[in-house]
Design a protein around this motif. Structure first.
Motif, PDB file in Angstrom:
ATOM      1  N   THR A  72      13.467   1.814 -16.032  1.00  0.00           N
ATOM      2  CA  THR A  72      12.689   0.766 -15.371  1.00  0.00           C
ATOM      3  C   THR A  72      13.559  -0.409 -14.942  1.00  0.00           C
ATOM      4  O   THR A  72      13.241  -1.071 -13.955  1.00  0.00           O
ATOM      5  CB  THR A  72      11.545   0.266 -16.270  1.00  0.00           C
ATOM      6  N   ARG A  80       9.227   0.953  -9.694  1.00  0.00           N
ATOM      7  CA  ARG A  80       9.122   0.350 -11.024  1.00  0.00           C
ATOM      8  C   ARG A  80       7.668   0.256 -11.449  1.00  0.00           C
ATOM      9  O   ARG A  80       7.317   0.581 -12.579  1.00  0.00           O
ATOM     10  CB  ARG A  80       9.762  -1.035 -11.043  1.00  0.00           C
ATOM     11  N   LYS A  81       6.821  -0.169 -10.525  1.00  0.00           N
ATOM     12  CA  LYS A  81       5.400  -0.303 -10.842  1.00  0.00           C
ATOM     13  C   LYS A  81       4.804   1.057 -11.202  1.00  0.00           C
ATOM     14  O   LYS A  81       4.016   1.168 -12.144  1.00  0.00           O
ATOM     15  CB  LYS A  81       4.650  -0.923  -9.668  1.00  0.00           C
ATOM     16  N   GLN A  84       5.878   1.976 -14.725  1.00  0.00           N
ATOM     17  CA  GLN A  84       5.160   1.152 -15.697  1.00  0.00           C
ATOM     18  C   GLN A  84       3.710   1.592 -15.852  1.00  0.00           C
ATOM     19  O   GLN A  84       3.194   1.669 -16.974  1.00  0.00           O
ATOM     20  CB  GLN A  84       5.235  -0.325 -15.287  1.00  0.00           C
ATOM     21  N   LEU A 149      -0.835  -4.930 -14.342  1.00  0.00           N
ATOM     22  CA  LEU A 149       0.149  -4.290 -13.465  1.00  0.00           C
ATOM     23  C   LEU A 149      -0.380  -4.100 -12.048  1.00  0.00           C
ATOM     24  O   LEU A 149       0.325  -4.347 -11.074  1.00  0.00           O
ATOM     25  CB  LEU A 149       0.549  -2.928 -14.031  1.00  0.00           C
ATOM     26  N   GLU A 155       6.570  -8.587  -8.492  1.00  0.00           N
ATOM     27  CA  GLU A 155       7.089  -7.552  -9.376  1.00  0.00           C
ATOM     28  C   GLU A 155       7.244  -8.102 -10.790  1.00  0.00           C
ATOM     29  O   GLU A 155       7.831  -9.158 -11.004  1.00  0.00           O
ATOM     30  CB  GLU A 155       8.458  -7.096  -8.852  1.00  0.00           C
TER      31      GLU A 155
END
Length: 192
Positions: A72, A80-81, A84, A149, A155
């Motif tokens: 990550t 990245r999202k 996650q 999120l 971000e």
């Protein structure tokens, strides 16, 4: 969500205080000319189980569990999202299946079999009830993290709460105090 977190912290603090009193009483009754207490060891064991499992839910809420964030940290933006969100969904699935579903089945089975603890003589289902309770809390906290999120405008850091880690950059871009101290140590060694 903050009320649940504060209530959980209060319950954990109370259980820890009760365990300290229990173990202190156990030690005192061993060395004073009294009859040693027979229930304190079992009570301490069950309190430790509750503190450990409920503490796991509290640590999940605080994002304090050990995690390998190499991937990550290397990703940015949508990638990245996505990672996650995937991690939060896996945590939710584990808590829902293993802790809530499996823990409820175990708890109901021990009530059905009428298992009682040896010294305290309490139904073991009450001891095992911490599993579905903690799993339910982790599910609630997972959903909260998922909403955080998905609704974030910018971000989020690789670890959600980077402000609590001493070796990460602060919000203003300056290194933390611990990191600055660590950087000064090699310079002092070179000067000597």
């Amino acid at each position: 969500m903050q009320k649940i977190e504060k209530a959980l912290a209060l319950v954990l603090g109370s259980l820890l205080a009760l365990m300290v009193v229990d173990v202190t009483w156990q030690i005192l009754t061993r060395f004073l000319p009294m009859q040693p207490s027979s229930y304190t060891e079992e009570l301490a064991r069950y309190l430790l189980v509750w503190i450990g499992i409920l503490g796991g839910a509290y640590a999940f809420r605080k994002k304090s569990h050990l995690g390998i964030d190499l991937l990550t940290n290397a990703l940015h933006g949508a990638a990245r999202k996505s990672v996650q969100v995937f991690v939060v969904l896996v945590c939710f699935a584990f808590a829902a299946s293993a802790m809530v579903y499996g823990g409820t089945k175990l708890m109901l089975l021990t009530f059905e079999l009428e298992q009682y603890s040896a010294a305290l003589n309490i139904p073991m289902g009450f001891v095992y009830s911490v599993l579905p309770l903690s799993g339910l809390l982790i599910c609630i906290f997972s959903l909260d993290q998922l909403v955080e999120l998905l609704t974030a405008k910018q971000e989020l850091p690789a670890e959600f709460d980077s402000g609590v880690h001493p070796y990460t950059e602060g919000a203003d871009g300056e290194a933390s105090v611990a990191q600055k101290e660590k950087q000064k140590q090699p310079e002092a060694a070179v000067e000597a």
